[in-house]
Design a protein around this motif. Structure first.
Motif, PDB file in Angstrom:
ATOM      1  N   VAL A 133       0.860  -1.189   0.000  1.00 45.68           N
ATOM      2  CA  VAL A 133       0.000   0.000   0.000  1.00 45.68           C
ATOM      3  C   VAL A 133       0.894   1.235   0.000  1.00 45.68           C
ATOM      4  O   VAL A 133       2.006   1.209   0.536  1.00 45.68           O
ATOM      5  CB  VAL A 133      -0.969  -0.009   1.216  1.00 45.68           C
ATOM      6  CG1 VAL A 133      -0.223   0.108   2.525  1.00 45.68           C
ATOM      7  CG2 VAL A 133      -2.015   1.097   1.115  1.00 45.68           C
ATOM      8  N   SER A 134       0.423   2.280  -0.655  1.00 47.81           N
ATOM      9  CA  SER A 134       1.113   3.565  -0.613  1.00 47.81           C
ATOM     10  C   SER A 134       0.097   4.540  -0.050  1.00 47.81           C
ATOM     11  O   SER A 134      -1.010   4.646  -0.569  1.00 47.81           O
ATOM     12  CB  SER A 134       1.526   3.971  -2.031  1.00 47.81           C
ATOM     13  OG  SER A 134       1.877   5.347  -2.053  1.00 47.81           O
ATOM     14  N   THR A 135       0.456   5.231   1.020  1.00 49.25           N
ATOM     15  CA  THR A 135      -0.538   6.109   1.651  1.00 49.25           C
ATOM     16  C   THR A 135       0.084   7.282   2.400  1.00 49.25           C
ATOM     17  O   THR A 135       1.200   7.160   2.925  1.00 49.25           O
ATOM     18  CB  THR A 135      -1.415   5.305   2.649  1.00 49.25           C
ATOM     19  OG1 THR A 135      -2.382   6.189   3.244  1.00 49.25           O
ATOM     20  CG2 THR A 135      -0.578   4.677   3.760  1.00 49.25           C
ATOM     21  N   PRO A 136      -0.626   8.389   2.445  1.00 51.00           N
ATOM     22  CA  PRO A 136      -0.198   9.468   3.330  1.00 51.00           C
ATOM     23  C   PRO A 136      -0.403   9.003   4.774  1.00 51.00           C
ATOM     24  O   PRO A 136      -1.256   8.155   5.049  1.00 51.00           O
ATOM     25  CB  PRO A 136      -1.166  10.606   3.010  1.00 51.00           C
ATOM     26  CG  PRO A 136      -1.787  10.253   1.704  1.00 51.00           C
ATOM     27  CD  PRO A 136      -1.809   8.770   1.648  1.00 51.00           C
ATOM     28  N   PHE A 146       4.583  10.269   4.512  1.00 52.40           N
ATOM     29  CA  PHE A 146       4.094   9.291   3.536  1.00 52.40           C
ATOM     30  C   PHE A 146       4.683   7.917   3.802  1.00 52.40           C
ATOM     31  O   PHE A 146       5.825   7.803   4.256  1.00 52.40           O
ATOM     32  CB  PHE A 146       4.450   9.745   2.118  1.00 52.40           C
ATOM     33  CG  PHE A 146       3.789  11.030   1.736  1.00 52.40           C
ATOM     34  CD1 PHE A 146       2.520  11.039   1.168  1.00 52.40           C
ATOM     35  CD2 PHE A 146       4.417  12.251   1.990  1.00 52.40           C
ATOM     36  CE1 PHE A 146       1.901  12.226   0.845  1.00 52.40           C
ATOM     37  CE2 PHE A 146       3.798  13.446   1.667  1.00 52.40           C
ATOM     38  CZ  PHE A 146       2.534  13.442   1.097  1.00 52.40           C
ATOM     39  N   PHE A 147       3.896   6.898   3.503  1.00 50.00           N
ATOM     40  CA  PHE A 147       4.313   5.506   3.634  1.00 50.00           C
ATOM     41  C   PHE A 147       4.321   4.942   2.229  1.00 50.00           C
ATOM     42  O   PHE A 147       3.263   4.775   1.606  1.00 50.00           O
ATOM     43  CB  PHE A 147       3.287   4.785   4.524  1.00 50.00           C
ATOM     44  CG  PHE A 147       3.565   3.329   4.743  1.00 50.00           C
ATOM     45  CD1 PHE A 147       4.509   2.909   5.674  1.00 50.00           C
ATOM     46  CD2 PHE A 147       2.847   2.362   4.038  1.00 50.00           C
ATOM     47  CE1 PHE A 147       4.737   1.554   5.891  1.00 50.00           C
ATOM     48  CE2 PHE A 147       3.068   1.003   4.254  1.00 50.00           C
ATOM     49  CZ  PHE A 147       4.021   0.605   5.185  1.00 50.00           C
ATOM     50  N   ASP A 148       5.512   4.725   1.680  1.00 48.00           N
ATOM     51  CA  ASP A 148       5.628   4.256   0.301  1.00 48.00           C
ATOM     52  C   ASP A 148       6.952   3.508   0.208  1.00 48.00           C
ATOM     53  O   ASP A 148       7.962   3.982   0.740  1.00 48.00           O
ATOM     54  CB  ASP A 148       5.600   5.466  -0.649  1.00 48.00           C
ATOM     55  CG  ASP A 148       5.527   5.054  -2.113  1.00 48.00           C
ATOM     56  OD1 ASP A 148       4.470   5.258  -2.741  1.00 48.00           O
ATOM     57  OD2 ASP A 148       6.533   4.518  -2.637  1.00 48.00           O
ATOM     58  N   PHE A 156       6.453  14.373  -2.557  1.00 47.67           N
ATOM     59  CA  PHE A 156       5.169  13.693  -2.374  1.00 47.67           C
ATOM     60  C   PHE A 156       5.270  12.277  -2.960  1.00 47.67           C
ATOM     61  O   PHE A 156       4.927  12.064  -4.125  1.00 47.67           O
ATOM     62  CB  PHE A 156       4.045  14.469  -3.069  1.00 47.67           C
ATOM     63  CG  PHE A 156       3.927  15.899  -2.624  1.00 47.67           C
ATOM     64  CD1 PHE A 156       3.346  16.211  -1.396  1.00 47.67           C
ATOM     65  CD2 PHE A 156       4.392  16.941  -3.422  1.00 47.67           C
ATOM     66  CE1 PHE A 156       3.236  17.537  -0.969  1.00 47.67           C
ATOM     67  CE2 PHE A 156       4.285  18.267  -3.008  1.00 47.67           C
ATOM     68  CZ  PHE A 156       3.702  18.564  -1.773  1.00 47.67           C
ATOM     69  N   PRO A 157       5.763  11.313  -2.165  1.00 47.47           N
ATOM     70  CA  PRO A 157       5.895   9.946  -2.688  1.00 47.47           C
ATOM     71  C   PRO A 157       4.548   9.234  -2.738  1.00 47.47           C
ATOM     72  O   PRO A 157       4.197   8.463  -1.843  1.00 47.47           O
ATOM     73  CB  PRO A 157       6.866   9.266  -1.718  1.00 47.47           C
ATOM     74  CG  PRO A 157       6.896  10.121  -0.497  1.00 47.47           C
ATOM     75  CD  PRO A 157       6.232  11.416  -0.776  1.00 47.47           C
ATOM     76  N   VAL A 158       3.792   9.519  -3.792  1.00 45.85           N
ATOM     77  CA  VAL A 158       2.444   8.946  -3.942  1.00 45.85           C
ATOM     78  C   VAL A 158       2.274   8.371  -5.341  1.00 45.85           C
ATOM     79  O   VAL A 158       3.031   8.705  -6.250  1.00 45.85           O
ATOM     80  CB  VAL A 158       1.338  10.011  -3.682  1.00 45.85           C
ATOM     81  CG1 VAL A 158       1.401  10.506  -2.249  1.00 45.85           C
ATOM     82  CG2 VAL A 158       1.435  11.176  -4.659  1.00 45.85           C
ATOM     83  N   LEU A 195       2.377  20.730   2.118  1.00 51.64           N
ATOM     84  CA  LEU A 195       1.957  19.550   2.880  1.00 51.64           C
ATOM     85  C   LEU A 195       0.675  19.805   3.688  1.00 51.64           C
ATOM     86  O   LEU A 195      -0.242  18.993   3.682  1.00 51.64           O
ATOM     87  CB  LEU A 195       3.093  19.110   3.812  1.00 51.64           C
ATOM     88  CG  LEU A 195       2.963  17.722   4.437  1.00 51.64           C
ATOM     89  CD1 LEU A 195       3.062  16.630   3.372  1.00 51.64           C
ATOM     90  CD2 LEU A 195       4.047  17.496   5.502  1.00 51.64           C
ATOM     91  N   ASP A 196       0.599  20.961   4.336  1.00 49.99           N
ATOM     92  CA  ASP A 196      -0.567  21.203   5.202  1.00 49.99           C
ATOM     93  C   ASP A 196      -1.839  21.559   4.429  1.00 49.99           C
ATOM     94  O   ASP A 196      -2.895  21.752   5.022  1.00 49.99           O
ATOM     95  CB  ASP A 196      -0.251  22.235   6.291  1.00 49.99           C
ATOM     96  CG  ASP A 196       0.038  23.609   5.712  1.00 49.99           C
ATOM     97  OD1 ASP A 196      -0.038  23.760   4.468  1.00 49.99           O
ATOM     98  OD2 ASP A 196       0.339  24.530   6.498  1.00 49.99           O
TER      99      ASP A 196
END
Ligand code: UGA
Ligand code: MN
Length: 239
Positions: A133-136, A146-148, A156-158, A195-196
């Motif tokens: 999964v790739s997710t903020p 981010f989790f990627d 922005f690693p999405v 980001l915000d």
């Protein structure tokens, strides 16, 4: 608001089944305009016929990749999305933009979620990379990281399917580079996104509503094997 669903596509044996499946999802969605950007010199009859049968409002664009990118590790879908972006700039002032590749799988709930995007919304994408999964990552209702599995020095690693944009926020500077793996990040950076400002969706990014599914490439069997199989099954049936 209208959702502009931008789909790059290219001719191959899997194209019609992929587009058929995606069409059948989009046919359940109210107020959706399908922009299909075709990676070839002309708008193919195969695609037009499929689009007509959906009854959906659509725009079919011919957007072949530039000759220099015809190698093996080329950035896929870039010429297509660029063409869709210029069409949107010229024709649409109001609505939501979403980049939905022809082979992804989308939950209908995603459309309800992205329709209220103010600037840029983000959400998890399933079946991505080594993490699955790739997710903020959301803390107190805000995206903080981010989790990627492939950060790749990106702001922005999405994934392409992991965000939606309000068309009012599409700046004239918005662009997508021909750099594999960096299309999403560079595009979001070109919008001047901070980001915000990101609006986390899908229950604070805790639900997967879109998957990066991949269809196995169809391998044409050799004629010899085919005949053998036919003879075997024929023998079997006649006994
Ligand atoms: C991943 C991302 O999800 C894509 O959004 C991104 O463009 C791509 O990587 C990349 O960085 O190159 P992936 O599943 O690996 O996607 O790639 P494909 O599904 O093969 O292609 C992405 C989109 O481009 C699809 O809609 C496909 O139909 C289209 N495409 C692919 C073309 O228009 N032309 C091609 O020659 C190949
Ligand atoms: Mn894909």
């Amino acid at each position: 608001k209208m959702i502009y669903y931008v789909t790059p596509t290219y001719p191959r044996p899997e194209q019609v089944p992929e587009l058929t499946r995606l069409a059948h999802t989009l046919m359940h969605v109210p107020r959706v305009h399908w922009i299909v950007a075709d990676d070839q010199q002309h708008c193919s009859d195969t695609v037009v016929n499929l689009l007509k049968r959906t009854g959906l409002p659509y725009t079919h664009i011919s957007s072949p990749k530039p000759f220099v990118y015809k190698g093996t590790n080329f950035p896929r879908g870039v010429a297509n999305r660029r063409a869709a972006l210029s069409w949107l700039r010229e024709n649409v002032q109001d609505g939501i933009l979403y980049f939905g590749d022809d082979d992804n799988t989308v939950d209908l709930q995603l459309f309800d979620e992205i329709r209220n995007t103010k600037k840029v919304s983000m959400f998890p994408v399933g079946l991505i990379g080594d993490y699955g999964v790739s997710t903020p990552i959301v803390k107190d209702g805000k995206v903080v990281a981010f989790f990627d599995s492939w950060p790749g020095s990106r702001t922005f690693p999405v994934d392409m399917a992991g965000f939606a944009i309000n068309i009012e926020f599409l700046k004239p500077s918005a662009s997508m580079p021909y750099i594999a793996g960096h299309e999403e990040d560079r595009f979001l950076v070109s919008l001047g996104l901070k980001l915000d400002e990101i609006e986390p969706l899908a229950a604070n990014c805790s639900k997967v509503l879109v998957w990066h599914t991949k269809t196995a490439k169809y391998k044409k069997p050799s004629l010899k094997i085919n005949l053998q199989k036919f003879e075997n099954s024929h023998k079997y049936e006649s006994f």
